[in-house]
Design an enzyme around this catalytic site. Sequence first.
Site, PDB file in Angstrom:
ATOM      1  N   GLU A  19      35.855  36.873  46.455  1.00  0.00           N
ATOM      2  CA  GLU A  19      36.797  37.708  45.693  1.00  0.00           C
ATOM      3  C   GLU A  19      37.094  39.038  46.381  1.00  0.00           C
ATOM      4  OE1 GLU A  19      34.191  36.170  44.400  1.00  0.00           O
ATOM      5  OE2 GLU A  19      34.864  34.931  42.724  1.00  0.00           O
ATOM      6  N   PHE A  46      27.779  33.631  29.014  1.00  0.00           N
ATOM      7  CA  PHE A  46      27.637  33.224  30.411  1.00  0.00           C
ATOM      8  C   PHE A  46      28.759  33.852  31.244  1.00  0.00           C
ATOM      9  CE2 PHE A  46      28.710  30.117  33.830  1.00  0.00           C
ATOM     10  CZ  PHE A  46      27.582  30.345  34.601  1.00  0.00           C
ATOM     11  N   GLN A  47      28.407  34.457  32.356  1.00  0.00           N
ATOM     12  CA  GLN A  47      29.338  35.125  33.271  1.00  0.00           C
ATOM     13  C   GLN A  47      30.159  36.207  32.582  1.00  0.00           C
ATOM     14  OE1 GLN A  47      31.486  32.070  35.551  1.00  0.00           O
ATOM     15  NE2 GLN A  47      29.883  32.204  37.113  1.00  0.00           N
ATOM     16  N   LYS A 102      39.252  34.311  27.966  1.00  0.00           N
ATOM     17  CA  LYS A 102      39.675  32.935  28.205  1.00  0.00           C
ATOM     18  C   LYS A 102      40.614  32.395  27.123  1.00  0.00           C
ATOM     19  CE  LYS A 102      38.029  28.343  29.314  1.00  0.00           C
ATOM     20  NZ  LYS A 102      36.897  27.451  29.577  1.00  0.00           N
ATOM     21  N   MET A 117      29.533  54.035  64.760  1.00  0.00           N
ATOM     22  CA  MET A 117      29.644  55.398  64.245  1.00  0.00           C
ATOM     23  C   MET A 117      28.300  55.904  63.720  1.00  0.00           C
ATOM     24  SD  MET A 117      31.718  57.881  64.085  1.00  0.00           S
ATOM     25  CE  MET A 117      33.492  57.653  63.905  1.00  0.00           C
TER      26      MET A 117
END
Lengths: 562, 190
Positions: free
Chosen positions: A51, A113-114, A163, A472
């Site tokens: 993602e 969940f999630q 959802k 760096m």
Amino acid sequence: MTMMSGADIVLESLKHLGVDVVFGYPGGVVLPLYDRFPAHPEVRHILVRHEQGAGHAADGYARASGKLGVALATSGPGATNLVTAITTAHMDSVPTLFITGNVGRELLGRDGFQEADITGITMPTVKHNYLVMRAEDLAYTFAEAAYIATTGRKGSVHIDIPKDVFLEQAEFIWPDKIEIRGYRPQTVGATALVEQAAEIINAAERPVIFAGHGVILSEAAEELRLFAEKTGTPILNTLLGLGSISPDHALAYGMMGMHGSYWANHAASNADVIIALGMRMDDRALGRFADMNPTAKIVHVDIDPAEHGKNLFTLVPIVGDVKVVLGQLMEHVVTNSHAEWVRWIDDLRNNHRLSMSVPPGEEMTQQHVISKIAQFIGPEAVLTTGVGQHQMWAAQFGNIGRPYQLVTSGGLGTMGFEVPAAMGAAVACPDRAVWTICGDGGFQMTFQEIATMVDEHLPVKMAIMNNGFLGMVRQWQELFYGNNYVSVAMSQPDFLKLADAYGIHGIRVTDRSQVDQALKDAAAYPGPVILDFRVEAEGNVFPMVPAGASLSETIEEPQKVR
Amino acid sequence: MKHTVAALVEDRPGVLNRVASLFRRRGFNIDSLAVGTTEEAGISRMTIVVDGAEGIATQVERQLDKLIDVVVVENLTNLETVVRELALIKVAARPDQRREILDIVEIFRAQVVDVAPTTLVVQITATASTLDALLENLRPYGVREMVRTGRIALTRGARTTSLPHESAEARRFHSESGRRPEGELPFVTE
């Protein structure tokens, strides 16, 4: 009255916004939305591998084209994986829209969940965010979100959708116009302030322009050039302002700041009037605030009033769109040349050019490789970078000559930006070559997106500056921590085998003499290419303003830092 | 220096979170924060007292104004205003001390709103400094518990803060969206 599902409303809304590509990754709660993609073929979905990659790709897409970039993820881990990308885009005022799914409304707040409180998480790193609780609100939310992302000071907007809202039926009603009483960006500068600014500019003896990202975002490059030419004012760029003026222009003096040129930093420090355009007075651009040319009169044009006086006292703060305000100023400023001042900077440049030249010798330095790439690809290509030494050298030697040419994470400084952002740029600009200068560290953070490039036929050329170090960090450990190298040397995989594994072309370059041919070979190959440049291991970026120092303390040589 | 800032905000889910998050992130010190409804449906008024230098107040104002849900911000610090704060103070009071305490309460034009054998609850509506002074006088008896509302303020005279116009459609969206719909919701899981 036509009813449709929330999922269809989302896709219909994207079409109304002219969004033709979404970078995304599916998951449980966004399944109802994915289910409807085939019914809306106008919206192309690009399946990424992580993602974060989707987020940076949307960002790169927006930076390379000026259009709204859109990324999509599922709830929980999918959504939290977007956070770095959301913050990166917002910090640099890039118009982006991030869509996440969430658990069903009945489960919200019950640790389903999630489930992640993603609107709570993104709240401080977006311009605005929404949790949409009814399908009937979706169209209006998308219209308003895009309006907010692309107007005023542009930025990230996030929409979270449970959802069951995707499944709920509602009527599709697209608003004719957006009105938000708490959001009224002011584009036209106040007349009195414009006149006051013009008076100060007309009386200036040693004026200088700081041109930032805002010049590009408001598409004011032409206005900037005309204004600078009329008033005879030298232009310095912030990192993200590069491209607002061609480096070949007589009044263009390149980048200022921590790794800006000696002459740019001294011009900034010796000016009597500073005209700051679409920039936010960042510490990397200005050095220590207290000693940033304290006697100069500052005219600051920015569309975000909160930027005025945030870091530096501003004599004339003009709230407005840079393009509009430059037009207003043009009516009040007189023609000028400031020949003596310009000559002073020119002399400085002639005497200090060496500190920003490709080092001589046979060693394959990053400066050498990057300037070769820049010459080879030219300004019509898109040049993307990661973050670190190679990014600063790309700024110094990239020959950035047009808006949207350079795609780089400035404010947040996000390593791992280089590969997915270049992928997004390649989607946005199918007719341009897209080259990305990668750090060997940053490349390893997000190279999984090569698989996406292969799937989507995106011929990005990835030039890895392989020095076996986080360059760096190593430079700072060398200069400021007494050579105490800690957790900074890194082993790398065999990048050619990696290219092989992805079925793309890989080229290893170990010697200066091979660079030209390698670039030609890479350009000639029709797909993505990994170029593994075995560059000098311990080169340092100079000039440099040591951390906490002022621009007038710019150092050109390593020994002077210690 | 203390600055009093009034913010008219959309009465929407999350708006307090946005404001609190902003103050935390920018490191602004909140002395007090009072939130309540206003004469305008859908608009809440936050009165925020911030401690810091002059520049801080300007940054607070502008950063607040950047929030989309914040409609109008006004710095009241240098305006002619009526500023009030309410406090409830539970003070220990043996029966033989009650008279003394009532005298103090009267002097401060406060009221006793609860009496028990060993305690009194005193209510005062005043400026913060008057309130502090009352507290000092009650302290010797033993302040058992106290609550203050935080400052609220209005400008004096006919002057008011006007809200920008918004269409009815926008109005509806901004007041209704983002809330949990009433009634039963389907149980949907992945």
